[in-house]
Write a protein that holds these residues in place. Structure first.
Motif, PDB file in Angstrom:
ATOM      1  N   PRO A 113     -11.678  15.508  -9.743  1.00  0.00           N
ATOM      2  CA  PRO A 113     -13.076  15.344 -10.164  1.00  0.00           C
ATOM      3  C   PRO A 113     -13.168  14.996 -11.641  1.00  0.00           C
ATOM      4  CG  PRO A 113     -12.809  17.338  -8.854  1.00  0.00           C
ATOM      5  CD  PRO A 113     -11.432  16.840  -9.163  1.00  0.00           C
ATOM      6  N   GLY A 114     -14.062  14.066 -11.953  1.00  0.00           N
ATOM      7  CA  GLY A 114     -14.266  13.680 -13.341  1.00  0.00           C
ATOM      8  C   GLY A 114     -13.339  12.595 -13.840  1.00  0.00           C
ATOM      9  N   ARG A 115     -12.434  12.108 -12.986  1.00  0.00           N
ATOM     10  CA  ARG A 115     -11.469  11.094 -13.424  1.00  0.00           C
ATOM     11  C   ARG A 115     -12.170   9.814 -13.865  1.00  0.00           C
ATOM     12  NH1 ARG A 115      -6.269   9.116 -13.122  1.00  0.00           N
ATOM     13  NH2 ARG A 115      -6.057   6.944 -12.514  1.00  0.00           N
ATOM     14  N   PHE A 116     -13.129   9.334 -13.063  1.00  0.00           N
ATOM     15  CA  PHE A 116     -13.781   8.075 -13.432  1.00  0.00           C
ATOM     16  C   PHE A 116     -14.543   8.217 -14.744  1.00  0.00           C
ATOM     17  CE2 PHE A 116     -17.207   4.989 -13.566  1.00  0.00           C
ATOM     18  CZ  PHE A 116     -16.510   3.818 -13.344  1.00  0.00           C
ATOM     19  N   ARG A 165     -13.826  10.105 -17.202  1.00  0.00           N
ATOM     20  CA  ARG A 165     -12.849  10.079 -18.298  1.00  0.00           C
ATOM     21  C   ARG A 165     -12.387   8.655 -18.574  1.00  0.00           C
ATOM     22  NH1 ARG A 165      -7.589   9.837 -18.087  1.00  0.00           N
ATOM     23  NH2 ARG A 165      -7.393  10.552 -15.933  1.00  0.00           N
ATOM     24  N   LEU A 166     -12.096   7.896 -17.514  1.00  0.00           N
ATOM     25  CA  LEU A 166     -11.642   6.520 -17.691  1.00  0.00           C
ATOM     26  C   LEU A 166     -12.738   5.655 -18.312  1.00  0.00           C
ATOM     27  CD1 LEU A 166      -9.725   5.997 -14.324  1.00  0.00           C
ATOM     28  CD2 LEU A 166      -8.736   6.358 -16.593  1.00  0.00           C
ATOM     29  N   LEU A 167     -13.980   5.901 -17.914  1.00  0.00           N
ATOM     30  CA  LEU A 167     -15.088   5.141 -18.485  1.00  0.00           C
ATOM     31  C   LEU A 167     -15.260   5.473 -19.966  1.00  0.00           C
ATOM     32  CD1 LEU A 167     -17.384   3.126 -17.733  1.00  0.00           C
ATOM     33  CD2 LEU A 167     -18.863   5.123 -17.432  1.00  0.00           C
ATOM     34  N   ALA A 168     -15.114   6.742 -20.299  1.00  0.00           N
ATOM     35  CA  ALA A 168     -15.267   7.167 -21.693  1.00  0.00           C
ATOM     36  C   ALA A 168     -14.173   6.584 -22.580  1.00  0.00           C
ATOM     37  CB  ALA A 168     -15.250   8.694 -21.773  1.00  0.00           C
ATOM     38  N   GLU A 169     -13.036   6.218 -21.985  1.00  0.00           N
ATOM     39  CA  GLU A 169     -11.933   5.643 -22.763  1.00  0.00           C
ATOM     40  C   GLU A 169     -12.165   4.173 -23.114  1.00  0.00           C
ATOM     41  OE1 GLU A 169      -8.506   6.341 -20.361  1.00  0.00           O
ATOM     42  OE2 GLU A 169      -8.432   8.493 -20.820  1.00  0.00           O
ATOM     43  N   GLN A 170     -13.167   3.544 -22.491  1.00  0.00           N
ATOM     44  CA  GLN A 170     -13.439   2.131 -22.756  1.00  0.00           C
ATOM     45  C   GLN A 170     -14.169   1.980 -24.092  1.00  0.00           C
ATOM     46  OE1 GLN A 170     -11.979   0.055 -20.465  1.00  0.00           O
ATOM     47  NE2 GLN A 170     -11.377   2.049 -19.619  1.00  0.00           N
ATOM     48  N   ASP A 171     -13.975   0.846 -24.727  1.00  0.00           N
ATOM     49  CA  ASP A 171     -14.612   0.557 -26.016  1.00  0.00           C
ATOM     50  C   ASP A 171     -16.120   0.765 -25.923  1.00  0.00           C
ATOM     51  OD1 ASP A 171     -15.756  -0.777 -28.275  1.00  0.00           O
ATOM     52  OD2 ASP A 171     -13.912  -1.934 -28.496  1.00  0.00           O
ATOM     53  N   ALA A 172     -16.657   1.526 -26.858  1.00  0.00           N
ATOM     54  CA  ALA A 172     -18.085   1.862 -26.842  1.00  0.00           C
ATOM     55  C   ALA A 172     -18.972   0.639 -27.007  1.00  0.00           C
ATOM     56  CB  ALA A 172     -18.393   2.879 -27.932  1.00  0.00           C
ATOM     57  N   SER A 173     -18.420  -0.460 -27.550  1.00  0.00           N
ATOM     58  CA  SER A 173     -19.232  -1.663 -27.764  1.00  0.00           C
ATOM     59  C   SER A 173     -19.359  -2.526 -26.508  1.00  0.00           C
ATOM     60  CB  SER A 173     -18.625  -2.501 -28.890  1.00  0.00           C
ATOM     61  OG  SER A 173     -17.359  -3.031 -28.506  1.00  0.00           O
ATOM     62  N   THR A 226     -22.227   7.403 -10.796  1.00  0.00           N
ATOM     63  CA  THR A 226     -23.632   7.406 -11.201  1.00  0.00           C
ATOM     64  C   THR A 226     -23.844   8.275 -12.426  1.00  0.00           C
ATOM     65  OG1 THR A 226     -24.413   7.006  -8.937  1.00  0.00           O
ATOM     66  CG2 THR A 226     -25.982   8.018 -10.466  1.00  0.00           C
ATOM     67  N   GLU A 227     -23.295   9.484 -12.396  1.00  0.00           N
ATOM     68  CA  GLU A 227     -23.442  10.394 -13.527  1.00  0.00           C
ATOM     69  C   GLU A 227     -22.759   9.835 -14.774  1.00  0.00           C
ATOM     70  OE1 GLU A 227     -25.309  13.040 -13.650  1.00  0.00           O
ATOM     71  OE2 GLU A 227     -25.884  12.880 -11.540  1.00  0.00           O
ATOM     72  N   ALA A 228     -21.601   9.209 -14.594  1.00  0.00           N
ATOM     73  CA  ALA A 228     -20.874   8.646 -15.737  1.00  0.00           C
ATOM     74  C   ALA A 228     -21.649   7.483 -16.349  1.00  0.00           C
ATOM     75  CB  ALA A 228     -19.481   8.189 -15.296  1.00  0.00           C
ATOM     76  N   PHE A 229     -22.229   6.623 -15.503  1.00  0.00           N
ATOM     77  CA  PHE A 229     -23.005   5.492 -16.009  1.00  0.00           C
ATOM     78  C   PHE A 229     -24.268   5.980 -16.730  1.00  0.00           C
ATOM     79  CE2 PHE A 229     -21.179   2.795 -12.341  1.00  0.00           C
ATOM     80  CZ  PHE A 229     -20.078   2.463 -13.113  1.00  0.00           C
ATOM     81  N   ALA A 230     -24.905   6.983 -16.157  1.00  0.00           N
ATOM     82  CA  ALA A 230     -26.110   7.530 -16.786  1.00  0.00           C
ATOM     83  C   ALA A 230     -25.780   8.107 -18.159  1.00  0.00           C
ATOM     84  CB  ALA A 230     -26.731   8.596 -15.892  1.00  0.00           C
TER      85      ALA A 230
END
Length: 201
Positions: free
Chosen positions: A69-72, A74-82, A135-139
């Motif tokens: 749980p939470g893997r996606f 974490r992976l999304l958060a690792e992407q460049d913020a820009s 959904t939660e990660a995108f939000a």
């Protein structure tokens, strides 16, 4: 004294052995013939050890790396913020698919799933849980309210479908097919607004 690194590697090796045994028995006996007892015996571990790694034989087949749980997120958060959200999602999805380090095993796994309605239902449930996490990660990344805005849930559902289509096309194409290229093709079509391809001249 056994260090944390060695313990983790041993756990990972045992989990991999159990997942491989589950798939091997499913191919040989059919899904109805697979039991936790048989999987544990095939992997050379105890019945109790199986449940230290997987909650069920279904999880051992569908999530061989174990539920995370939470893997996606974490992976999304690792992407460049820009990066725009879709491109950040693309990077996270490619990182997810990088875990497919045994292509032939995954093709066999998908064949077992396709032949067993109960597994298909479980796969849908796993996919739905994954879409909720997306959904939660995108939000969170976009600052939107997942309960009020359609965007995070719609993006998660569309990307989930894109991944499924890419996986099915990859399985059908057999050896030589590039899963990452197929995913990019699907995502490029979505980014372009899903234009209708030109027909044959």
């Amino acid at each position: 004294m056994t260090g944390p690194g060695l313990r983790e590697r041993k756990k990972a090796d045992t989990r991999a052995a159990l997942a491989a045994a589950t798939l091997r028995l499913a191919v040989e006996r059919g899904w109805a013939g697979v039991t936790v007892e048989a999987v544990a015996a095939e992997a050379g571990v105890s019945y109790r050890t199986f449940f230290n790694h997987f909650a069920s034989k279904e999880e051992a087949l569908l999530q061989p790396g174990g539920a995370e749980p939470g893997r996606f997120a974490r992976l999304l958060a690792e992407q460049d913020a820009s990066l725009p959200l879709l491109e950040a999602a693309r990077g996270a999805l490619h990182a997810e698919l990088a875990a497919v380090d045994d292509p032939e095993g995954w093709r066999r796994r998908m064949s077992v799933m396709a032949a067993e309605p109960t597994l298909l239902a479980r796969a849908v449930a796993v996919g739905s849980a994954g879409e909720r996490e997306m959904t939660e990660a995108f939000a969170a990344r976009s600052g939107l309210d997942a309960d009020r805005s359609l965007h995070p849930a719609l993006l998660a559902a569309v990307l989930g479908a894109a991944v499924r289509v890419a996986l099915v096309r990859w399985q059908c194409a057999g050896d030589g097919a590039d899963l990452h290229a197929l995913l990019d093709e699907a995502l490029d079509l979505l980014a372009a607004g899903l234009p209708v391809p030109a027909g044959p001249a």
